[in-house]
Motif scaffolding. Structure first.
Motif, short mmCIF file in Angstrom:
data_model
loop_
_atom_site.label_atom_id
_atom_site.label_comp_id
_atom_site.label_asym_id
_atom_site.label_seq_id
_atom_site.Cartn_x
_atom_site.Cartn_y
_atom_site.Cartn_z
N LEU A 132 0.90 -0.92 0.17
CA LEU A 132 -0.52 0.42 0.02
C LEU A 132 1.18 1.95 -0.18
O LEU A 132 0.29 2.55 0.10
CB LEU A 132 -0.98 -0.01 1.62
CG LEU A 132 -2.03 -1.21 1.31
CD1 LEU A 132 -2.68 -0.83 2.67
CD2 LEU A 132 -2.87 -1.10 -0.05
N HIS A 133 2.64 1.31 -0.64
CA HIS A 133 2.66 2.08 -0.26
C HIS A 133 3.77 2.41 -2.06
O HIS A 133 4.88 3.04 -1.91
CB HIS A 133 3.96 2.58 0.76
CG HIS A 133 3.57 2.34 2.40
ND1 HIS A 133 2.87 3.01 2.20
CD2 HIS A 133 3.57 1.09 2.88
CE1 HIS A 133 2.69 2.69 4.06
NE2 HIS A 133 2.63 1.54 4.13
N VAL A 134 3.04 2.03 -3.04
CA VAL A 134 3.56 1.84 -3.86
C VAL A 134 3.52 2.90 -4.69
O VAL A 134 4.34 3.11 -5.25
CB VAL A 134 2.53 0.91 -4.98
CG1 VAL A 134 3.59 0.98 -6.32
CG2 VAL A 134 2.90 -0.18 -4.22
N GLU A 135 2.83 4.37 -4.33
CA GLU A 135 2.93 5.66 -5.31
C GLU A 135 3.51 6.24 -4.75
O GLU A 135 4.56 7.06 -5.00
CB GLU A 135 1.46 6.18 -4.90
CG GLU A 135 1.19 7.38 -5.92
CD GLU A 135 -0.12 8.11 -5.63
OE1 GLU A 135 -0.30 9.18 -6.97
OE2 GLU A 135 -1.30 7.20 -5.86
N PHE A 136 3.99 6.52 -2.93
CA PHE A 136 4.48 7.02 -2.57
C PHE A 136 6.14 6.68 -3.10
O PHE A 136 6.78 7.46 -3.04
CB PHE A 136 4.57 6.90 -1.12
CG PHE A 136 5.81 7.58 0.05
CD1 PHE A 136 5.55 8.60 0.47
CD2 PHE A 136 6.49 6.78 0.85
CE1 PHE A 136 6.43 9.74 1.05
CE2 PHE A 136 7.63 7.41 1.10
CZ PHE A 136 7.77 8.20 1.64
N LYS A 137 6.31 5.09 -3.38
CA LYS A 137 7.77 4.75 -3.32
C LYS A 137 8.24 5.17 -4.83
O LYS A 137 9.29 5.54 -5.00
CB LYS A 137 8.43 3.49 -2.59
CG LYS A 137 8.29 2.51 -1.43
CD LYS A 137 8.52 1.79 -1.47
CE LYS A 137 6.90 0.59 -1.17
NZ LYS A 137 6.77 -0.24 -1.32
N SER A 138 6.78 4.87 -5.29
CA SER A 138 7.86 5.75 -7.01
C SER A 138 7.43 7.19 -6.79
O SER A 138 8.50 7.82 -8.10
CB SER A 138 5.98 5.54 -8.37
OG SER A 138 5.13 6.07 -7.75
N ARG A 139 7.32 7.90 -6.51
CA ARG A 139 7.11 9.08 -5.78
C ARG A 139 8.89 9.50 -5.79
O ARG A 139 9.22 11.06 -5.78
CB ARG A 139 6.59 10.43 -5.34
CG ARG A 139 4.88 10.31 -6.47
CD ARG A 139 3.92 11.15 -5.62
NE ARG A 139 3.13 11.14 -6.46
CZ ARG A 139 1.75 11.38 -6.41
NH1 ARG A 139 2.31 13.26 -5.99
NH2 ARG A 139 1.04 11.49 -7.24
N PHE A 140 9.05 8.96 -4.89
CA PHE A 140 10.46 9.19 -3.90
C PHE A 140 11.29 8.02 -3.80
O PHE A 140 11.36 7.26 -2.94
CB PHE A 140 10.15 9.57 -2.50
CG PHE A 140 9.14 10.72 -2.18
CD1 PHE A 140 9.61 12.00 -2.21
CD2 PHE A 140 8.01 10.30 -1.72
CE1 PHE A 140 8.90 12.57 -2.11
CE2 PHE A 140 6.58 11.97 -2.11
CZ PHE A 140 7.76 12.50 -2.47
N PRO A 141 11.90 7.90 -5.09
CA PRO A 141 12.78 6.39 -5.66
C PRO A 141 13.89 5.93 -4.01
O PRO A 141 14.34 4.65 -4.40
CB PRO A 141 12.88 6.56 -6.81
CG PRO A 141 12.88 7.83 -6.92
CD PRO A 141 11.49 8.53 -6.34
N TRP A 142 14.79 6.94 -3.94
CA TRP A 142 15.08 6.77 -3.08
C TRP A 142 14.77 6.64 -0.81
O TRP A 142 15.65 6.54 -0.87
CB TRP A 142 16.23 8.19 -2.71
CG TRP A 142 14.64 9.16 -2.35
CD1 TRP A 142 14.45 10.56 -2.95
CD2 TRP A 142 15.15 9.89 -0.75
NE1 TRP A 142 13.61 11.77 -2.47
CE2 TRP A 142 13.39 10.80 -1.29
CE3 TRP A 142 15.23 9.18 -0.03
CZ2 TRP A 142 13.39 11.46 -0.04
CZ3 TRP A 142 13.87 9.55 1.49
CH2 TRP A 142 13.24 10.87 1.19
#
Length: 368
Positions: free
Chosen positions: A253-263
């Protein structure tokens, strides 16, 4: 009782993820003390909780004096109070003497300690300087401490609700699919379910669902094993990935967050390998800044303002992350279509169409 060696005590009592202040400045002292306490005394976790409160009150009495010498003593007593505050939970886990009432007592005493120390610290500085700003700072400290824990509780409830609805939708989808099966196919599917439940009696297992945040507790790099190019990256599961349950859909449930902040993934993994959570300025660090760092450097006002600003920044980041998580939640629900049973086709025994459709309606209502 037999007390294991220190290395085993660390494994049993220290959290896999904790505040950096606790990991670096408290656990190295608290864990050996817990082992010694369990081995040589009959002190209970609740008694340690009371001791933490009394030390906090002593720190407040020192803060109220106002001058730097007493501020130093108060800071030292507050840190000792926090060490005891960490010891009660560790002792409960090590000895198995924890209780629900003890958890409540620990939480309430923490809030009481912060309230009294905030009033004493800022009141002492007001008496010494006459600056009304310290009165407002006392209110700010109490407000931010309460806000942090209330917000954490509500976020936990929202995340729990999302997980519950996903599991309900997965179950409804599975039952509806079973209704369309032949008797032979249904029996094979039920046999597979029985084997899964024998391996692990877990509600997630029944739905064939695993959540990435659970896997990360055991393997901090679990989500880094994902292939971001998968068609279903929200729920992608790699059979060969370490710590990934077979035949289970992994929901992140954190895919979009991690896609916006790949680091973020690499940064989080680095911290988790040292048991440090990514919420670098939480309620714990805020308290330590206000009641320890500020008094030690005789800079109560600037340190409190800076710590409060950082706490709010991290809280806003968590709220933003929750917002993006709800979008992943909506996409995950949509990935579990519940097929309708064609008219005139009888549902198989044990998985009536009515149950499937009822589950579907319930999940849809939850989204609205």
């Amino acid at each position: 009782m037999d007390i294991p060696p220190l290395s085993e005590v660390r494994r049993l009592t220290e959290k896999k993820r904790d505040a950096w202040w606790t990991v670096l400045l408290v656990d190295p002292v608290a864990t050996p003390l817990v082992r010694w306490t369990a081995k040589w005394t009959r002190v209970t976790p609740n008694q340690i909780t009371w001791g933490a409160l009394f030390l906090g009150l002593a720190a407040a009495a020192c803060f109220a004096r106002g001058d730097w010498k007493w501020l130093l003593i108060g800071a030292g007593l507050y840190h000792l109070s926090f060490i005891l505050d960490c010891m009660d939970g560790k002792l409960a886990r090590l000895t198995g003497k924890g209780s629900e009432f003890g958890g409540w007592l620990d939480y309430v005493f923490d809030r009481v300690r912060v309230l009294i120390c905030a009033v004493a610290l800022m009141g002492g500085q007001y008496s010494r300087t006459g600056e009304v700003a310290y009165v407002w700072l006392a209110l700010v400290v109490v407000f931010l401490d309460a806000l942090r824990y209330l917000d954490a509780l509500q976020i936990f409830k929202v995340r729990h609700s999302m997980r519950k609805k996903i599991k309900a939708r997965a179950k409804a989808s599975r039952r509806a699919a079973q209704a369309l099966m032949t008797a032979e196919e249904l029996e094979r599917d039920r046999e597979r379910e029985r084997r899964e439940q024998d391996r692990e009696n877990d509600s997630d297992e029944e739905q064939g669902v695993a959540f990435m945040e659970d896997l990360l507790r055991d393997n901090p790099t679990a989500d880094l094993d994902n292939d971001p190019g998968q068609d279903d990256q929200n729920n992608g599961a790699e059979d060969g990935a370490q710590a990934r349950p077979k035949e289970k859909k992994v929901v992140d449930l954190h895919v979009e967050f991690k896609s916006r902040f790949p680091w973020y993934g690499r940064f989080r993994t680095f911290l988790l390998r040292h048991r440090i959570r990514t919420h670098l300025v939480s309620g714990i660090e805020f308290q330590m800044a206000v009641f320890i760092v500020g008094p030690i450097f005789a800079a109560v006002m600037p340190v409190t303002i800076a710590a409060g600003a950082l706490l709010m920044a991290f809280e806003l980041a968590i709220i933003y992350k929750l917002l993006l998580s709800t979008r992943d939640f909506e996409r995950t629900l949509a990935s579990y279509p519940v097929p309708e049973v064609p008219a005139g086709l009888p549902a198989q025994p044990g998985s009536p169409a009515e149950e499937s459709l009822s589950s579907q309606d319930g999940a849809t209502a939850g989204r609205q």
